[in-house]
Design a protein around this motif. Structure first.
Motif, PDB file in Angstrom:
ATOM      1  N   ALA A   1       6.192   6.439   2.553  1.00 47.60           N
ATOM      2  CA  ALA A   1       4.694   6.847   3.065  1.00 47.60           C
ATOM      3  C   ALA A   1       4.608   7.678   4.255  1.00 47.60           C
ATOM      4  O   ALA A   1       5.682   7.919   4.929  1.00 47.60           O
ATOM      5  CB  ALA A   1       4.291   5.414   3.515  1.00 47.60           C
TER       6      ALA A   1
ATOM      7  N   SER B   1       0.911  -1.274  -0.090  1.00 52.01           N
ATOM      8  CA  SER B   1      -0.012  -0.027   0.038  1.00 52.01           C
ATOM      9  C   SER B   1       0.729   1.199  -0.072  1.00 52.01           C
ATOM     10  O   SER B   1       1.981   1.124   0.610  1.00 52.01           O
ATOM     11  CB  SER B   1      -0.905   0.117   1.252  1.00 52.01           C
ATOM     12  N   GLY B   2       0.354   2.295  -0.599  1.00 49.74           N
ATOM     13  CA  GLY B   2       0.684   3.741  -0.233  1.00 49.74           C
ATOM     14  C   GLY B   2       0.422   4.075   1.020  1.00 49.74           C
ATOM     15  O   GLY B   2       0.984   5.111   1.572  1.00 49.74           O
TER      16      GLY B   2
ATOM     17  N   LEU C   1       4.835  -0.911   2.763  1.00 46.62           N
ATOM     18  CA  LEU C   1       4.637   0.337   2.445  1.00 46.62           C
ATOM     19  C   LEU C   1       6.089   0.954   1.887  1.00 46.62           C
ATOM     20  O   LEU C   1       7.051   0.344   2.146  1.00 46.62           O
ATOM     21  CB  LEU C   1       4.141   1.324   3.508  1.00 46.62           C
TER      22      LEU C   1
ATOM     23  N   GLU D   1       8.579   3.539  -3.829  1.00 47.31           N
ATOM     24  CA  GLU D   1       7.304   3.741  -4.329  1.00 47.31           C
ATOM     25  C   GLU D   1       6.368   2.655  -4.199  1.00 47.31           C
ATOM     26  O   GLU D   1       6.990   1.387  -3.868  1.00 47.31           O
ATOM     27  CB  GLU D   1       7.204   4.204  -5.693  1.00 47.31           C
ATOM     28  N   TYR D   2       5.062   2.599  -4.583  1.00 48.54           N
ATOM     29  CA  TYR D   2       4.123   1.457  -4.135  1.00 48.54           C
ATOM     30  C   TYR D   2       4.775   0.303  -5.096  1.00 48.54           C
ATOM     31  O   TYR D   2       4.467  -1.044  -4.519  1.00 48.54           O
ATOM     32  CB  TYR D   2       2.657   1.944  -4.428  1.00 48.54           C
TER      33      TYR D   2
ATOM     34  N   ALA E   1      -0.102   5.050  -8.075  1.00 48.64           N
ATOM     35  CA  ALA E   1       0.044   3.653  -8.704  1.00 48.64           C
ATOM     36  C   ALA E   1       0.849   3.994 -10.226  1.00 48.64           C
ATOM     37  O   ALA E   1       0.486   4.882 -10.744  1.00 48.64           O
ATOM     38  CB  ALA E   1      -1.476   3.146  -9.230  1.00 48.64           C
TER      39      ALA E   1
ATOM     40  N   ASP F   1       1.339   9.648  -2.546  1.00 41.92           N
ATOM     41  CA  ASP F   1       1.264   8.580  -1.419  1.00 41.92           C
ATOM     42  C   ASP F   1      -0.109   7.913  -1.712  1.00 41.92           C
ATOM     43  O   ASP F   1      -0.243   6.605  -1.084  1.00 41.92           O
ATOM     44  CB  ASP F   1       1.549   9.217  -0.221  1.00 41.92           C
TER      45      ASP F   1
ATOM     46  N   TYR G   1       4.729  -3.447  -3.483  1.00 46.39           N
ATOM     47  CA  TYR G   1       4.085  -4.418  -3.937  1.00 46.39           C
ATOM     48  C   TYR G   1       4.842  -5.684  -4.080  1.00 46.39           C
ATOM     49  O   TYR G   1       4.377  -6.923  -3.713  1.00 46.39           O
ATOM     50  CB  TYR G   1       3.299  -4.035  -5.264  1.00 46.39           C
TER      51      TYR G   1
END
Length: 311
Positions: A91, A64-65, A87, A112-113, A220, A216, A117
């Motif tokens: 974040a 997640s952000g 995260l 970054e996200y 995406a 944040d 992920y």
């Protein structure tokens, strides 16, 4: 493709676990859907509760952000499961702190996200935990769409248009699924994080660079496949970071509503006239998240263009 029947099923599944958030009449032909008052501070709690119905013994893992992680942690706690949330190091501290309060194990990974992920999917495969995608998951999208069902009974006389801030598209897809044929959805993205706009130009999801004040929440790198399938023909507009900052401050100054920058993007489209309603058009602005540090709302104002000055 997800449709309104999936959203109705999700609505039954999460009934009693979510807040039915109110609507505020904000002016002639204008309403705010106050989804930032949802459990864990954002709409994503709806989708996560629909996704995490019967969690495995190993618990759940999410990337997640910030907001999807908070929603996952909240849903897991309510269902008695352990939660591990990845995260990016960027974040906001307020979101990281809240995750700890909800009992989640927090892992900061990457800038970054997308990097968080990748690490989260590896962790889920290693542990057998349920991986909960922040947006590109049918259960998430259907759960998020329950906002639209609520709206249909909340605005006297109905509405024509809903402005929706877009990151990965989980909210956009859900709103299209729930309101197709009843209202027009307009997607709003920051100029600096515009995965949906880029996908529309290319005809398919593509990777984009992400940056800016709302990264944040809306950062995406690629729009979700589900959202793009549902919303490829939805009108979309882009807003500048300055307009987002001013919209967030305006929500505080004029209504005492505290939201994060990503949420304010939807309102920025109206204030900056990036989206201009037709005469008599009835517009709902979906305020989708409140996980922010409100301290800067009372500091010196950023420059506000003349078009954004109070009337």
């Amino acid at each position: 493709m997800i449709d309104v029947s999936d959203v109705r099923s999700a609505d039954e599944r999460i009934d009693g676990r979510i807040r039915r958030t109110p609507v505020l009449a904000a002016g002639p032909g204008l309403w705010f859907k106050l989804e930032h008052l949802q459990h864990a501070g954002s709409f994503k709690t709806r989708g996560m509760l629909n996704r995490i119905v019967d969690p495995p013994a190993a618990g759940i893992v999410a990337a997640s952000g910030g907001n999807a992680g908070l929603a996952a942690a909240y849903a897991a706690r309510e269902l008695g499961a352990a939660a591990e949330v990845f995260l990016p190091v960027t974040a906001p501290a307020v979101k990281v702190a809240k995750l700890g309060e909800l009992g989640a194990r927090v892992v900061l990974e990457g800038g970054e996200y997308a990097e968080a992920y990748a690490a989260a999917t590896v962790r889920a495969a290693q542990t057998g935990a349920l991986f909960c995608h922040a947006y590109d998951d049918s259960a998430m999208v259907a759960g998020n769409g329950t906002i639209g069902l609520e709206l249909l009974s909340q605005v006297p006389g109905g509405f024509d248009t809903v402005l929706v801030a877009v990151g990965g598209g989980g909210l956009l897809g859900g709103m299209v699924a729930s309101l197709r044929g009843d209202a027009r959805i307009v997607a709003v993205e920051p100029v600096t994080s515009s995965a949906f706009h880029a996908a529309q130009r290319a005809g398919h999801p593509v990777d984009v660079p992400v940056s800016g004040v709302a990264a944040d929440a809306l950062g995406a790198r690629r729009i979700g496949d589900i959202a793009f399938e549902l919303a490829r023909d939805v009108p979309s507009v882009l807003v500048e970071d300055d307009a987002i900052v001013d919209a967030r401050r305006r929500l505080w100054d004029d209504y005492r509503i505290v939201v994060e920058h990503g949420t304010a993007a939807a309102y920025a489209a109206l204030l900056s006239k990036t989206y201009q309603p037709e005469p008599g058009e009835r517009v709902v602005v979906l305020l989708c998240g409140a996980n922010t540090d409100p301290a800067d709302l009372t500091t010196a104002r950023a420059h506000r263009p003349d078009s954004l000055q109070p009337s």
